[in-house]
Design a protein around this motif. Structure first.
Motif, mmCIF file in Angstrom:
data_model
loop_
_atom_site.group_PDB
_atom_site.id
_atom_site.type_symbol
_atom_site.label_atom_id
_atom_site.label_comp_id
_atom_site.label_asym_id
_atom_site.label_seq_id
_atom_site.Cartn_x
_atom_site.Cartn_y
_atom_site.Cartn_z
ATOM 1 N N MET A 138 -21.347 6.769 -13.990
ATOM 2 C CA MET A 138 -22.101 6.595 -15.232
ATOM 3 C C MET A 138 -23.483 7.238 -15.142
ATOM 4 S SD MET A 138 -20.999 2.819 -16.587
ATOM 5 C CE MET A 138 -20.349 1.991 -15.150
ATOM 6 N N ALA A 139 -24.061 7.281 -13.941
ATOM 7 C CA ALA A 139 -25.347 7.975 -13.766
ATOM 8 C C ALA A 139 -25.186 9.466 -14.030
ATOM 9 C CB ALA A 139 -25.879 7.733 -12.359
ATOM 10 N N ALA A 140 -24.059 10.034 -13.602
ATOM 11 C CA ALA A 140 -23.805 11.445 -13.885
ATOM 12 C C ALA A 140 -23.694 11.674 -15.387
ATOM 13 C CB ALA A 140 -22.522 11.888 -13.175
ATOM 14 N N GLN A 141 -23.057 10.735 -16.089
ATOM 15 C CA GLN A 141 -22.968 10.828 -17.544
ATOM 16 C C GLN A 141 -24.355 10.765 -18.181
ATOM 17 O OE1 GLN A 141 -21.219 7.422 -19.432
ATOM 18 N NE2 GLN A 141 -20.839 8.469 -21.376
ATOM 19 N N LEU A 142 -25.195 9.848 -17.701
ATOM 20 C CA LEU A 142 -26.561 9.717 -18.224
ATOM 21 C C LEU A 142 -27.363 10.990 -17.977
ATOM 22 C CD1 LEU A 142 -29.000 8.194 -19.342
ATOM 23 C CD2 LEU A 142 -29.224 7.058 -17.109
ATOM 24 N N ASN A 143 -27.323 11.492 -16.759
ATOM 25 C CA ASN A 143 -28.032 12.742 -16.467
ATOM 26 C C ASN A 143 -27.482 13.904 -17.291
ATOM 27 O OD1 ASN A 143 -29.776 11.586 -14.614
ATOM 28 N ND2 ASN A 143 -28.481 12.038 -12.841
ATOM 29 N N GLY A 144 -26.158 13.886 -17.513
ATOM 30 C CA GLY A 144 -25.559 14.925 -18.334
ATOM 31 C C GLY A 144 -26.019 14.865 -19.775
ATOM 32 N N LEU A 145 -26.190 13.655 -20.310
ATOM 33 C CA LEU A 145 -26.686 13.501 -21.676
ATOM 34 C C LEU A 145 -28.104 14.041 -21.808
ATOM 35 C CD1 LEU A 145 -26.172 11.801 -24.531
ATOM 36 C CD2 LEU A 145 -27.955 10.399 -23.502
ATOM 37 N N VAL A 146 -28.969 13.681 -20.866
ATOM 38 C CA VAL A 146 -30.360 14.143 -20.905
ATOM 39 C C VAL A 146 -30.417 15.668 -20.849
ATOM 40 C CG1 VAL A 146 -32.564 14.124 -19.652
ATOM 41 C CG2 VAL A 146 -31.266 12.002 -19.943
ATOM 42 N N ALA A 147 -29.572 16.261 -20.011
ATOM 43 C CA ALA A 147 -29.548 17.723 -19.911
ATOM 44 C C ALA A 147 -28.991 18.358 -21.180
ATOM 45 C CB ALA A 147 -28.726 18.139 -18.693
ATOM 46 N N ALA A 148 -27.898 17.788 -21.709
ATOM 47 C CA ALA A 148 -27.254 18.377 -22.881
ATOM 48 C C ALA A 148 -28.139 18.318 -24.121
ATOM 49 C CB ALA A 148 -25.930 17.667 -23.148
ATOM 50 N N LEU A 149 -28.934 17.260 -24.243
ATOM 51 C CA LEU A 149 -29.816 17.110 -25.400
ATOM 52 C C LEU A 149 -31.210 17.692 -25.149
ATOM 53 C CD1 LEU A 149 -28.917 13.467 -26.557
ATOM 54 C CD2 LEU A 149 -28.166 15.641 -27.552
ATOM 55 N N HIS A 150 -31.418 18.232 -23.960
ATOM 56 C CA HIS A 150 -32.695 18.853 -23.596
ATOM 57 C C HIS A 150 -33.867 17.872 -23.782
ATOM 58 C CE1 HIS A 150 -30.488 22.627 -23.462
ATOM 59 N NE2 HIS A 150 -30.076 22.413 -24.698
ATOM 60 N N ILE A 151 -33.668 16.657 -23.281
ATOM 61 C CA ILE A 151 -34.716 15.635 -23.362
ATOM 62 C C ILE A 151 -35.672 15.847 -22.194
ATOM 63 C CG2 ILE A 151 -35.192 13.179 -23.527
ATOM 64 C CD1 ILE A 151 -32.263 12.767 -24.297
ATOM 65 N N ASP A 152 -36.937 16.038 -22.500
ATOM 66 C CA ASP A 152 -37.929 16.405 -21.491
ATOM 67 C C ASP A 152 -38.563 15.174 -20.866
ATOM 68 O OD1 ASP A 152 -39.667 17.874 -19.903
ATOM 69 O OD2 ASP A 152 -41.170 18.069 -21.509
ATOM 70 N N ARG A 153 -38.173 14.888 -19.619
ATOM 71 C CA ARG A 153 -38.750 13.819 -18.796
ATOM 72 C C ARG A 153 -38.948 12.510 -19.576
ATOM 73 N NH1 ARG A 153 -40.680 14.289 -14.071
ATOM 74 N NH2 ARG A 153 -42.496 12.960 -14.436
ATOM 75 N N PRO A 154 -37.869 11.904 -20.001
ATOM 76 C CA PRO A 154 -38.000 10.647 -20.736
ATOM 77 C C PRO A 154 -38.302 9.466 -19.813
ATOM 78 C CG PRO A 154 -35.709 11.120 -20.347
ATOM 79 C CD PRO A 154 -36.464 12.317 -19.837
#
Length: 340
Positions: A138-154
């Protein structure tokens, strides 16, 4: 004649002597327990036989609500939500038996000054069910979401068992995030009972609970506390529906049987101390899921300052006290802006 007399001895005295012997009897409680065990076995077999046709009759699934937003995150078709139009980003990570809808009240407050995101972790909500349902997956999924949406250091805010997922995501990719909050969670594993021994009965029990408005309202009230309003019909449906979509039940049983409540060893969580990342811990004062000293213990273990404890809040502090939780999140955001 004498020999005949000996051979035809009268057996009556011996029989009478045998009849008068007192045979030992089992203690009364052993007899009661044995009868109870037999009764329980009969009831179990009967209910199991009845559960098979009931499960077949109730095997239908429902579709997810229309209008949901999805993105592929680490290969998982992931449902997510967003609130707000500007400001620094905050990503919300739900706990067990929750989804991104659980954050509605808190997200509305945070969205006044922030761009807020929440996802349905695999195994929950309306995201694709993809095993194994471990914190690492699930952490990989979370990191993948942040990368896919280009969220900058949330800033990450993680509730209950979601704390383990967020912690693992930070440990695997520390430079992706600017802050981490454990909300009503310690990140440790939650052992699960061996429900597999119930066979089809556990599926019947789950479906009976899901079909009972009273049961859902009772569970919700016990976790949320008196500060939360009573669930209306739409609220009941919001909690029920994610467990009636395709593959939801199998995902739940796979999680319980193989993972339990997602968690990390205390030694893994303690590695957060070494990261130059602001951390915070917030708990409801009346959270019955944890010991009274849990907030202080969690803060010490992950290297966070003294915890924030919200009086009157139970386990779902994000629902019952969104303004107080939002204030705690804002304090972490301020610290994140200045770094360690």
């Amino acid at each position: 004649m004498a020999t005949d007399d000996l051979d035809v001895a009268d057996p009556t005295p011996e029989a009478e002597q045998y009849d008068t012997v007192d045979l030992p009897r089992r203690p009364w409680y052993r007899r009661v327990l044995r009868r109870a065990a037999k009764t329980a076995a009969v009831v179990f077999v009967t209910l199991t036989m009845l559960s098979v046709p009931y499960n077949a009759y109730t095997a239908g699934t429902v579709a997810p609500p229309p209008g949901l937003t999805y993105i592929t995150a680490a290969g998982i078709h992931t449902r997510y939500e967003t609130w707000g139009t500007g400001g620094s980003p905050i990503v919300l990570v739900h706990g067990a038996f929750e989804d991104s809808d659980t954050w509605q009240d808190l997200a509305a407050v945070l969205a006044r000054d922030h761009r807020v995101y929440a996802l349905d972790l695999t195994g929950s909500g309306y995201s694709q069910r993809v095993s194994p349902y471990t914190p690492q997956h699930m952490a990989a999924q979370l990191n993948g979401l942040v990368a896919a949406l280009h969220i900058d250091r949330p800033v990450l805010v993680a509730h209950s068992s979601g704390a383990a997922v967020a912690a693992e995501a930070v440990l695997e990719s520390p430079h992706t995030y600017s802050g981490l909050m454990f909300l009503d969670g310690d990140g440790l594993p939650i052992p699960s009972p061996p429900t597999w021994i119930l066979g089809p009965l556990r599926t019947s029990a789950l479906r009976l609970v899901l079909r009972s408005d009273w049961a859902i309202r009772t569970i919700y009230a016990s976790e949320c506390g008196p500060a939360c309003p009573r669930l209306d019909a739409a609220g009941v449906e919001r909690f029920r529906r994610p467990y009636q979509v395709a593959d939801a039940e199998q995902g739940l049983w796979d999680t319980i049987d193989n993972v339990g409540g997602p968690g990390l060893p205390a030694s893994r969580l303690a590695q957060l101390k070494q990261l130059c990342l602001p951390k915070a811990v917030t708990f409801g004062a009346q959270d019955s899921m944890f010991a009274a000293n849990a907030p202080e213990s969690v803060a010490a273990n992950i290297g966070a300052p003294a915890p924030t404890v919200i009086q009157g809040a139970h386990h779902l502090s994000l629902v019952s006290h969104p303004a107080q939780v939002a204030a705690s999140v804002e304090a972490l955001v301020t610290r994140a802006e200045t770094g360690c």
